[in-house]
Design a protein around this motif. Sequence first.
Motif, PDB file in Angstrom:
ATOM      1  N   LYS A  40       0.821  -1.039   0.097  1.00  0.00           N
ATOM      2  CA  LYS A  40       0.061   0.034   0.078  1.00  0.00           C
ATOM      3  C   LYS A  40       0.901   1.131   0.142  1.00  0.00           C
ATOM      4  O   LYS A  40       1.769   1.177   0.843  1.00  0.00           O
ATOM      5  CB  LYS A  40      -0.741  -0.028   1.216  1.00  0.00           C
ATOM      6  N   TYR A  48      -4.491   6.154  -2.271  1.00  0.00           N
ATOM      7  CA  TYR A  48      -3.851   5.228  -1.820  1.00  0.00           C
ATOM      8  C   TYR A  48      -3.560   4.120  -2.999  1.00  0.00           C
ATOM      9  O   TYR A  48      -4.703   3.823  -3.598  1.00  0.00           O
ATOM     10  CB  TYR A  48      -3.933   4.673  -0.569  1.00  0.00           C
ATOM     11  N   TYR A  50      -3.044   0.344  -3.830  1.00  0.00           N
ATOM     12  CA  TYR A  50      -3.032  -0.928  -3.202  1.00  0.00           C
ATOM     13  C   TYR A  50      -2.655  -1.824  -4.282  1.00  0.00           C
ATOM     14  O   TYR A  50      -3.220  -1.840  -5.467  1.00  0.00           O
ATOM     15  CB  TYR A  50      -4.525  -1.151  -2.792  1.00  0.00           C
ATOM     16  N   PHE A  52      -2.169  -5.956  -5.000  1.00  0.00           N
ATOM     17  CA  PHE A  52      -2.642  -7.275  -4.785  1.00  0.00           C
ATOM     18  C   PHE A  52      -2.583  -8.481  -5.488  1.00  0.00           C
ATOM     19  O   PHE A  52      -1.968  -8.137  -6.631  1.00  0.00           O
ATOM     20  CB  PHE A  52      -4.289  -7.555  -4.841  1.00  0.00           C
TER      21      PHE A  52
END
Lengths: 212, 158
Positions: A40, A48, A50, A52
């Motif tokens: 992050k 922000y 992120y 994954f």
Amino acid sequence: MMIKDKRLITFLFCTIISLLFSLPVSADLLIDDNYQLVSKTRASRTEYDYTFKATATNTGEDVEVNVSATLTSSSDFTTVIDGDINFGNVAAESSVTGDDTFTIRQNRSYPFDPSALSWDVTSENLRIVQISSEGGMPGDKISIGYSGAIDEEPIEVIFSGMIASSSVINLNLLQFDVPYDCKSGPLFIRQGNRASNQFFFHNYKLFIQISN
Amino acid sequence: MSSAKAIIITYNATDLGSGLWQYDYYVSDYDFNADYGFQIFFEYGLYENITPVSSPSDWDVIAYDPDVIFGSPDDGAYDALALVDGASLAESFSVQFNWLGTGNPNGQYFEVYDSDYAFVDSGESVPGTAPVPEPTTMVLLGTGLIGLAGYRKKIKKS
């Protein structure tokens, strides 16, 4: 006249039969909800990024080849920074977590809405992409270019309902001999349970695709 | 550049009743230049409805709630951005929120960031004074004490 026809056929075989290649959406593939947060980072005062990892599951009975997924967002507050993931091959009834990652940018001033994001999951079917030959007469060599095959698994050429004599030349290219006892019929390649698109073969005439 | 001194943030937590609380933060030992700021994080599952109430005039403040991003819980934050060099720290930074935890709200992790929103410093807020009970609680407590005193007096008389 015969020679002229053969040249014409050869020319047409070599130049015209180059088929459009498309990645079909598979109903047997889905992206699991259990995403793994990798990182992050702050992008702005309220945004922000992120990143994954995702897992693809194949619920079908056949292997899915070169599985890839693309994430899109319909939210003004969630931007897809990198939404493309490759999973490679996913065996039947199994899951693969890709080494690849995807990244979204969320404006934290607004609640995250997962329903605004959707995946388009595709895999590569076994496909004949090109056919060329020296003529198409019995005994002639027919070259078949293909894609979507599984490495190191045998491929068969099925001509008019029978397995034809064939040999793999190199990656994604094989040759088969036009049999003496059969002049025309449907032609396709097969790898396990996976069958390619079909063409109708007739010596002296063009190959015509008859199925996807 | 902002001050390289070790920043201290103290807090007073006030129970406003019905689960509503207020933090009053006091920031010291740090000089903020324009476009520098600090964030105080509100842990997921303990806070919601984080709303800035007041701040010194040299600051722009925002807040956002904790959220779940693709299954990963993420903290909310109170974010104060200095608008001028040497932004005033004379008054408190106040924020109200609903407290979902048990007991009283505690200290919070905070970070200082520069004009590129890059990390500069971090720490944990420390309590300034004990939590202040809400007025209605004080009234109830006082009534109870008066009642007890009266009851004791009655027993003594009898």
